[in-house]
Design a protein around this motif. Structure first.
Motif, mmCIF file in Angstrom:
data_model
loop_
_atom_site.group_PDB
_atom_site.id
_atom_site.type_symbol
_atom_site.label_atom_id
_atom_site.label_comp_id
_atom_site.label_asym_id
_atom_site.label_seq_id
_atom_site.Cartn_x
_atom_site.Cartn_y
_atom_site.Cartn_z
ATOM 1 N N VAL A 75 0.864 -1.185 0.000
ATOM 2 C CA VAL A 75 0.000 0.000 0.000
ATOM 3 C C VAL A 75 0.898 1.231 0.000
ATOM 4 O O VAL A 75 1.836 1.315 0.800
ATOM 5 N N ILE A 76 0.627 2.174 -0.890
ATOM 6 C CA ILE A 76 1.475 3.363 -0.976
ATOM 7 C C ILE A 76 0.778 4.616 -0.454
ATOM 8 O O ILE A 76 1.296 5.302 0.413
ATOM 9 N N SER A 77 -0.383 4.922 -1.015
ATOM 10 C CA SER A 77 -1.027 6.185 -0.617
ATOM 11 C C SER A 77 -2.539 6.066 -0.619
ATOM 12 O O SER A 77 -3.109 5.168 -1.252
ATOM 13 N N VAL A 78 -3.143 6.987 0.113
ATOM 14 C CA VAL A 78 -4.597 7.175 0.044
ATOM 15 C C VAL A 78 -4.790 8.580 -0.509
ATOM 16 O O VAL A 78 -4.230 9.542 0.038
ATOM 17 N N THR A 79 -5.530 8.702 -1.581
ATOM 18 C CA THR A 79 -5.700 10.000 -2.230
ATOM 19 C C THR A 79 -7.174 10.380 -2.281
ATOM 20 O O THR A 79 -8.002 9.593 -2.751
ATOM 21 N N ALA A 80 -7.463 11.572 -1.786
ATOM 22 C CA ALA A 80 -8.830 12.092 -1.866
ATOM 23 C C ALA A 80 -8.967 12.849 -3.183
ATOM 24 O O ALA A 80 -8.086 13.629 -3.550
ATOM 25 N N ILE A 81 -10.062 12.606 -3.893
ATOM 26 C CA ILE A 81 -10.271 13.256 -5.193
ATOM 27 C C ILE A 81 -11.670 13.859 -5.242
ATOM 28 O O ILE A 81 -12.628 13.251 -4.755
ATOM 29 N N GLY A 82 -11.781 15.033 -5.840
ATOM 30 C CA GLY A 82 -13.095 15.658 -5.983
ATOM 31 C C GLY A 82 -12.969 17.084 -6.457
ATOM 32 O O GLY A 82 -12.067 17.416 -7.231
ATOM 33 N N TYR A 83 -13.883 17.922 -5.966
ATOM 34 C CA TYR A 83 -13.864 19.359 -6.280
ATOM 35 C C TYR A 83 -13.370 20.121 -5.060
ATOM 36 O O TYR A 83 -13.622 19.702 -3.922
ATOM 37 N N LYS A 84 -12.717 21.253 -5.315
ATOM 38 C CA LYS A 84 -12.244 22.082 -4.202
ATOM 39 C C LYS A 84 -13.439 22.694 -3.467
ATOM 40 O O LYS A 84 -14.399 23.143 -4.101
ATOM 41 N N GLY A 85 -13.361 22.695 -2.127
ATOM 42 C CA GLY A 85 -14.435 23.294 -1.331
ATOM 43 C C GLY A 85 -14.233 24.793 -1.151
ATOM 44 O O GLY A 85 -13.272 25.381 -1.665
ATOM 45 N N GLN A 86 -15.151 25.391 -0.402
ATOM 46 C CA GLN A 86 -15.104 26.843 -0.159
ATOM 47 C C GLN A 86 -14.088 27.171 0.931
ATOM 48 O O GLN A 86 -14.086 26.515 1.976
ATOM 49 N N GLU A 87 -13.308 28.222 0.689
ATOM 50 C CA GLU A 87 -12.319 28.665 1.693
ATOM 51 C C GLU A 87 -12.981 28.884 3.055
ATOM 52 O O GLU A 87 -12.412 28.558 4.098
ATOM 53 N N ALA A 88 -14.187 29.433 3.029
ATOM 54 C CA ALA A 88 -14.883 29.791 4.279
ATOM 55 C C ALA A 88 -15.183 28.551 5.128
ATOM 56 O O ALA A 88 -15.420 28.678 6.337
ATOM 57 N N ASP A 89 -15.194 27.384 4.491
ATOM 58 C CA ASP A 89 -15.544 26.150 5.216
ATOM 59 C C ASP A 89 -14.317 25.402 5.751
ATOM 60 O O ASP A 89 -14.459 24.313 6.314
ATOM 61 N N ILE A 90 -13.122 25.983 5.566
ATOM 62 C CA ILE A 90 -11.906 25.291 6.021
ATOM 63 C C ILE A 90 -11.924 25.159 7.540
ATOM 64 O O ILE A 90 -12.188 26.137 8.252
ATOM 65 N N HIS A 91 -11.662 23.960 8.018
ATOM 66 C CA HIS A 91 -11.647 23.700 9.466
ATOM 67 C C HIS A 91 -10.515 24.492 10.115
ATOM 68 O O HIS A 91 -9.438 24.647 9.532
ATOM 69 N N GLU A 92 -10.764 24.977 11.341
ATOM 70 C CA GLU A 92 -9.764 25.856 11.981
ATOM 71 C C GLU A 92 -8.403 25.176 12.145
ATOM 72 O O GLU A 92 -7.369 25.848 12.097
#
Ligand SMILES: Cc1cc2nc3c(=O)[nH]c(=O)nc-3n(C[C@H](O)[C@H](O)[C@H](O)COP(=O)(O)O)c2cc1C
Length: 180
Positions: free
Chosen positions: A141-158
């Motif tokens: 096993v080498i990596s786990v990669t999340a793929i999708g669309y970029k979310g909103q900056e305002a929703d970034i977890h602190e």
């Protein structure tokens, strides 16, 4: 220019929940599949974790630190795996991880060109993922990669704000290149 796509690719710290289509997923995997590899062994194997919520949760539970928060919304997780031994000779393939990296590089650029994003992660419990996917000894096993669309900056977890604010940087060419 391809270099523009290369420079535009970015590993985001927030994803949107929007799903990917089957066609998009296939296109990404095609980009990976056509990578070059040592002896054309194509040692890469890909596990697309999308529909099976149980497996997804199990893999999410193996992620370290802020990784699970960062990719919580991502509609797809891709586990990359390398076949350790050469089909041709049964010897250890010294280039298996290298070749999976090449394939992921191509996948990343294809994703960027389609307006998609991915965040590759090495920060997870490899042995547990190997277990979850029931992989035999010949598969790393080498990596786990999340793929999708970029979310909103305002929703970034602190817990990820500092990471998001950090400018992307690279070593200068004269630090990494030797001309002889
Ligand atoms: C093999 C690999 C493993 C990585 N592991 C993690 C990780 O566990 N967590 C994380 O936040 N980023 C991880 N990254 C992302 C890198 O930190 C990121 O690519 C680097 O900081 C450069 O940023 P950029 O991709 O936006 O250019 C990983 C990247 C690669 C290629």
């Amino acid at each position: 220019m391809l270099l523009d796509i290369i420079k535009n690719r970015v590993s985001p710290v927030i994803f949107d929940k929007k799903e990917l289509t089957e066609e998009q997923i296939t296109t990404l995997l095609e980009a990976a599949r056509w990578a070059p590899s040592c002896y054309n062994e194509q040692p890469w194997r890909f596990f697309v974790i999308k529909g099976d919520k149980d497996i997804r949760q199990k893999v999410m539970n193996t992620l370290f630190g802020t990784n699970p928060i960062m990719v919580a919304n991502a509609p797809l997780l891709l586990v990359t795996v390398a076949k350790r031994k050469l089909d041709m000779t049964g010897e250890v393939n010294a280039y298996s991880w290298h070749d999976v990296g090449l394939a992921m590089g191509q996948l990343g650029l294809q994703a960027t060109s389609m307006g998609l994003v991915l965040h590759q992660m090495g920060g997870f419990d490899h042995a547990r993922v190997k277990d979850i996917l029931k992989l035999d000894e010949n598969l790393d096993v080498i990596s786990v990669t999340a793929i999708g669309y970029k979310g909103q900056e305002a929703d970034i977890h602190e817990s990820l704000l500092a990471k998001a604010a950090k400018p992307r940087s690279r070593r200068a060419l004269d630090e990494i290149v030797t001309y002889l």
